[in-house]
Motif scaffolding. Structure first.
Motif, mmCIF file in Angstrom:
data_model
loop_
_atom_site.group_PDB
_atom_site.id
_atom_site.type_symbol
_atom_site.label_atom_id
_atom_site.label_comp_id
_atom_site.label_asym_id
_atom_site.label_seq_id
_atom_site.Cartn_x
_atom_site.Cartn_y
_atom_site.Cartn_z
ATOM 1 N N THR A 13 43.177 -50.151 -46.617
ATOM 2 C CA THR A 13 42.453 -49.499 -46.223
ATOM 3 C C THR A 13 41.345 -49.972 -44.917
ATOM 4 O O THR A 13 40.546 -49.301 -44.065
ATOM 5 C CB THR A 13 41.389 -48.281 -47.254
ATOM 6 N N GLY A 14 41.319 -51.453 -45.132
ATOM 7 C CA GLY A 14 40.528 -52.300 -44.181
ATOM 8 C C GLY A 14 39.464 -52.514 -45.045
ATOM 9 O O GLY A 14 37.801 -53.304 -44.835
ATOM 10 N N TYR A 15 39.150 -51.908 -46.028
ATOM 11 C CA TYR A 15 37.748 -52.367 -47.219
ATOM 12 C C TYR A 15 38.351 -52.935 -48.217
ATOM 13 O O TYR A 15 38.212 -52.359 -49.551
ATOM 14 C CB TYR A 15 37.058 -50.612 -47.140
ATOM 15 N N ASP A 16 39.347 -53.300 -48.964
ATOM 16 C CA ASP A 16 40.029 -53.671 -50.153
ATOM 17 C C ASP A 16 39.615 -55.196 -50.601
ATOM 18 O O ASP A 16 39.925 -55.003 -51.749
ATOM 19 C CB ASP A 16 41.424 -53.480 -49.275
ATOM 20 N N LYS A 17 39.191 -55.836 -49.818
ATOM 21 C CA LYS A 17 38.591 -57.080 -50.092
ATOM 22 C C LYS A 17 36.646 -56.822 -51.003
ATOM 23 O O LYS A 17 36.276 -56.825 -50.609
ATOM 24 C CB LYS A 17 38.377 -57.794 -49.562
ATOM 25 N N LEU A 18 36.771 -57.351 -52.007
ATOM 26 C CA LEU A 18 35.797 -57.890 -52.336
ATOM 27 C C LEU A 18 34.769 -58.828 -52.371
ATOM 28 O O LEU A 18 32.926 -58.538 -51.793
ATOM 29 C CB LEU A 18 35.543 -58.323 -54.639
ATOM 30 N N MET A 19 35.316 -59.674 -52.048
ATOM 31 C CA MET A 19 34.424 -61.061 -51.780
ATOM 32 C C MET A 19 34.027 -60.608 -49.535
ATOM 33 O O MET A 19 33.484 -61.385 -49.055
ATOM 34 C CB MET A 19 35.066 -62.484 -51.643
#
Length: 239
Positions: free
Chosen positions: A102-108
Motif C-alpha cells: 500500500t506504500g505504508y507497509d514497513k514498521l521501521m
C-alpha cells in the motif's frame, strides 16, 4: 491554533504508530503522513495569507462570517491536497506492486519506498519552504516600501506571529530536506530532537514569556482587587 492541532496529531500518530501491526499500522502510517503534510501546508497558508493581506489594494476590516469562510477555504486547501498526496501514494503503490503493498507497509520507515518518501513528503516540504520564504520576503518588502501601514490594524503583529511560526517549525524542516540526501549521521539525531520538540518551542515562544506573565499578573491583581472591593462592600452592609 489549527497549526497546533495538526502538529499535535502528527506527533501523536508518530508516537503510537510503532504499537500497531498489520492493517492498523498501515492506517496509522497513512494518518501520520496526512497530518505532517497538513502541518506543512498550513504553514504555507499562513505565509500566503500575510502576502495577500499586505498586497491587497484595500485592507478593510472583514466580518466574522467572511473570516470563517476564508479559514474554511484555507483548511480545504491544506487538508485536500494532503488527502490527494496520500491517496496518490497508495494508488501508485498498489498499481506498481499489483496490490501487494500500500506504500505504508514497513514498521521501521514511514513509507515502503524511499522514492515515495522523497516525492510525497520531502518534495512538498521543500516546495512549502521555498514558497514561504518567497512570500515573507515579498511581504517584508511591501511593508518596507509602505511605511504608512497602520500598525494598529494588527497586521504587523500577525506577520510577526507567522514569521515566528515559520522560524520555529520551518528551519528544522529545511535541515530535514538536507539530511534526507546525506544519509544517517549525527545531524539526523539533532533534527529528530528538534522536530520532536516543536511543541515545546511554540509553548516557549508564545506562552512562557514575560508578556504572558505580565498579562497573568495583571489578571490576578484585578481579580484580587475586585475580591477586596467586594469584601469592603459586604463589610459596610453588615455594619
Amino acid at each position: 491554533m489549527i497549526l497546533v492541532i495538526f502538529l499535535f496529531f502528527a506527533q501523536l500518530c508518530l508516537v503510537v504508530r510503532p504499537f500497531f501491526r498489520s492493517t492498523s499500522m498501515i492506517v496509522a502510517s497513512a494518518l501520520t503522513h496526512f497530518f505532517w503534510l497538513s502541518t506543512f501546508f498550513w504553514l504555507q497558508v499562513c505565509s500566503f495569507h500575510m502576502y495577500r493581506v499586505f498586497h491587497a489594494e484595500t485592507r478593510s476590516v472583514h466580518t466574522k462570517s467572511y473570516s470563517r469562510l476564508t479559514i474554511l477555504k484555507y483548511l480545504a486547501y491544506a487538508t485536500g491536497i494532503s488527502v490527494f498526496i496520500v491517496s496518490a501514494n497508495i494508488t501508485v503503490s498498489l498499481t506498481i506492486t499489483n496490490g501487494e503493498f500500500t506504500g505504508y507497509d514497513k514498521l521501521m520507515t514511514l513509507m515502503t519506498s524511499r522514492t515515495a518518501f522523497i516525492v510525497t513528503l520531502i518534495g512538498p516540504l521543500l516546495i512549502v519552504c521555498i514558497t514561504n520564504i518567497t512570500f515573507y520576503i515579498m511581504t517584508a518588502y511591501k511593508i518596507q516600501s509602505t511605511p504608512n501601514v497602520d500598525s494598529t490594524t494588527g497586521y504587523r503583529i500577525q506577520l510577526t506571529v507567522y514569521v515566528k511560526l515559520f522560524t520555529l517549525t520551518g528551519v528544522s524542516w529545511l535541515l530535514q530536506v538536507v539530511d534526507t540526501f546525506i544519509g544517517v549521521s549525527v545531524l539526523s539525531y539533532i533534527i529528530a530532537i528538534l522536530n520532536g520538540l516543536q511543541g515545546l518551542f511554540l509553548f516557549t515562544s508564545y506562552v512562557y514569556n514575560n508578556r504572558v506573565f505580565k498579562l497573568y499578573r495583571k489578571a490576578f491583581n484585578k481579580f484580587g482587587s475586585s475580591r477586596q472591593s467586594s469584601r469592603k462592600i459586604n463589610a459596610r452592609h453588615e455594619h
